[in-house]
Scaffold this active site. Structure first.
Site, PDB file in Angstrom:
ATOM      1  N   LYS A 270      15.194  18.681 -21.659  1.00 17.47           N
ATOM      2  CA  LYS A 270      14.194  19.157 -22.532  1.00 17.47           C
ATOM      3  C   LYS A 270      13.020  17.945 -22.769  1.00 17.47           C
ATOM      4  CE  LYS A 270      18.017  20.924 -25.204  1.00 17.47           C
ATOM      5  NZ  LYS A 270      19.017  20.839 -26.402  1.00 17.47           N
ATOM      6  N   ASP A 346      18.953  28.217 -25.160  1.00 16.33           N
ATOM      7  CA  ASP A 346      18.191  27.089 -25.908  1.00 16.33           C
ATOM      8  C   ASP A 346      16.843  27.025 -25.726  1.00 16.33           C
ATOM      9  OD1 ASP A 346      17.861  24.594 -27.032  1.00 16.33           O
ATOM     10  OD2 ASP A 346      19.520  23.567 -25.877  1.00 16.33           O
TER      11      ASP A 346
END
Length: 452
Positions: A270, A346
């Site tokens: 991320k 996600d």
């Protein structure tokens, strides 16, 4: 299972670059509002009514009902076992099973945010027909991607390949000295020692397989980038659990080893990182297609030379001048995020999953060759948000819900679909830029009138 038949390219007029597509066709029955929903769906399937005109011909609510009917029938013809109502569990009216959310997806729940889902396709990929659900609030995105999918399918389809498959976790451990840190690195790189780490790791999981351990030394610190095959799961929980077992094994050999953080940011999760761009994370995918010059002219409303020119100066030179990391593309994250939201991935992992370089060339025959190389698409078809009914319905629409007959089969298919849809989006946006029709398209499809 292989699809039984390839669907023809979408019959609807391309949008987002052709001003004539903004007009409603005049060949529709005058009594269409009086027809039953099933009869209108038949007209759409017979190409007598364009599906993007349904809102204007009926109303926004009936349009969704009719479009779901047509989509279900299209999907039934390409999915195994002729599943008749794939989209039935994709809500069209407000609903959410909070019992499935509790303990799995969200805490302190007060409600949910509905997102519209559009269906892109048919898109011919690896000699099969796929339809791609995209959840977005950005007007024109689905329509534009659909135009790219039409051009790809008209050209004979796209081919995609997984060239690397492994989710990563990189624990940060600290030794008493830099020399001991170096000793740890050398120890981990010996095949017989890696075999011990692999045995410890795989003792924690049924599907996970430790593929590699890449230690990086920084003074007293060692960052152990562990690469794990995770089957059809995206794999973060799997690789994290296995990483703890690896640390415990190392502590027996190096008693002074201290675990600083299970994730030491060399994973890298991320966050933009060169390690993902160069070494990959999740699924590394390359996809390509050749678009005939006539299709470029009629569907994309531009020329091969203009597309190649725009791509070079925007995606390659422009991104280089900006110091971009993995961003040598027009808007890969747009498509990646929309598919992620629809399929229960996600969404924060769009950061690295959107790493993409888009390349275009003019062939000797004067046609357009296009490819997208995406080294770090992180997806799964089991676990996380994929268990929610709406997201599971979208995965089923693609043909990759749940675990595959071979571990990893469905997740790999999803990754190739994400890459192919991204290429479709790249193709259409670059065409709009080359033809200078981007603003007009967004003003038409992404703005509401001020009528009261």
């Amino acid at each position: 299972s292989k699809n039984k038949a390839l669907h023809e390219p979408a019959a609807c007029t391309p949008v987002c670059s052709d001003p004539s597509s903004f007009k409603v066709s005049s060949s529709v029955p005058s009594n269409i509002k009086e027809l039953a929903d099933e009869d209108v769906a038949d007209l759409v399937l017979k190409n007598k009514v364009k599906d993007h005109e349904l809102e204007k011909r009926l109303d926004p609510f009936r349009a969704v009902t009719v479009r779901r009917m047509t989509a279900n029938r299209k999907l039934a013809s390409v999915l195994p076992q002729n599943k008749p109502n794939v989209l039935d569990k994709l809500p069209a009216t407000p609903s959410l099973d909070y019992s499935k959310v509790h303990g799995a997806n969200c805490e302190i729940v007060v409600g949910y945010v509905p997102l519209p889902v559009g269906l892109v396709g048919p898109l011919s990929l690896n000699n099969e027909t796929v339809y791609v659900p995209m959840a977005t609030t950005e007007g024109c995105l689905v329509a534009s991607t659909n135009r790219g999918a039409k051009a790809i399918t008209q050209g004979g389809g796209a081919q995609a390949r997984i060239v690397r498959d492994g989710i990563t976790r990189a624990p940060c451990v600290r030794m008493e000295s830099a020399m001991e840190a170096a000793d740890l690195k050398v120890w981990c790189e010996k095949p017989e020692n890696f075999a011990r780490l692999k045995q410890a790791f795989e003792g924690t999981t049924s599907f996970g397989k430790l593929q590699a351990c890449h230690p990086t030394v920084a003074g007293k610190n060692v960052y152990l980038r562990l690469v794990c095959f995770s089957g059809d799961a995206m794999g973060m929980n799997m690789v994290s659990k296995g990483s703890l077992a690896v640390i415990e094994t190392l502590q027996k050999e190096f008693p002074s080893l201290q675990l600083v953080a299970l994730s030491g940011n060399m994973c890298t999760d991320k966050k933009a990182a060169a390690t993902n761009w160069l070494q990959g994370r999740g699924k590394s995918v390359v996809v390509e297609a050749t678009i005939p010059k006539d299709v470029v002219r009629t569907t994309l409303k531009t020329t091969v030379a203009a597309l190649v020119h725009t791509n070079m100066h925007k995606n390659l030179i422009g991104s280089a001048m900006a110091g971009s990391l993995g961003g040598f593309n027009a808007h890969a994250s747009n498509i990646v995020t929309a598919v992620f939201l629809a399929t229960g991935q996600d969404p924060a992992q769009n950061v690295e999953s959107s790493n993409c370089i888009t390349l275009m060339e003019e062939t000797d025959e004067g046609d357009l060759w296009i490819s997208c190389t995406m080294p770090s698409i992180e997806v799964g078809t089991v676990g996380g948000g994929t268990s929610l009914e709406a997201q599971a319905a979208c995965l089923e629409a693609i043909g990759c819900k749940g675990g595959g007959a071979t571990p990893g089969e469905n997740a790999k298919k999803l990754a190739t679909v994400v890459a192919a849809a991204t290429m479709a989006g790249e193709l259409s946006l670059l065409a709009a830029l080359a033809a200078n029709t981007l603003v007009q398209a967004h003003m038409t499809h992404n703005r509401k009138s001020n009528k009261k």
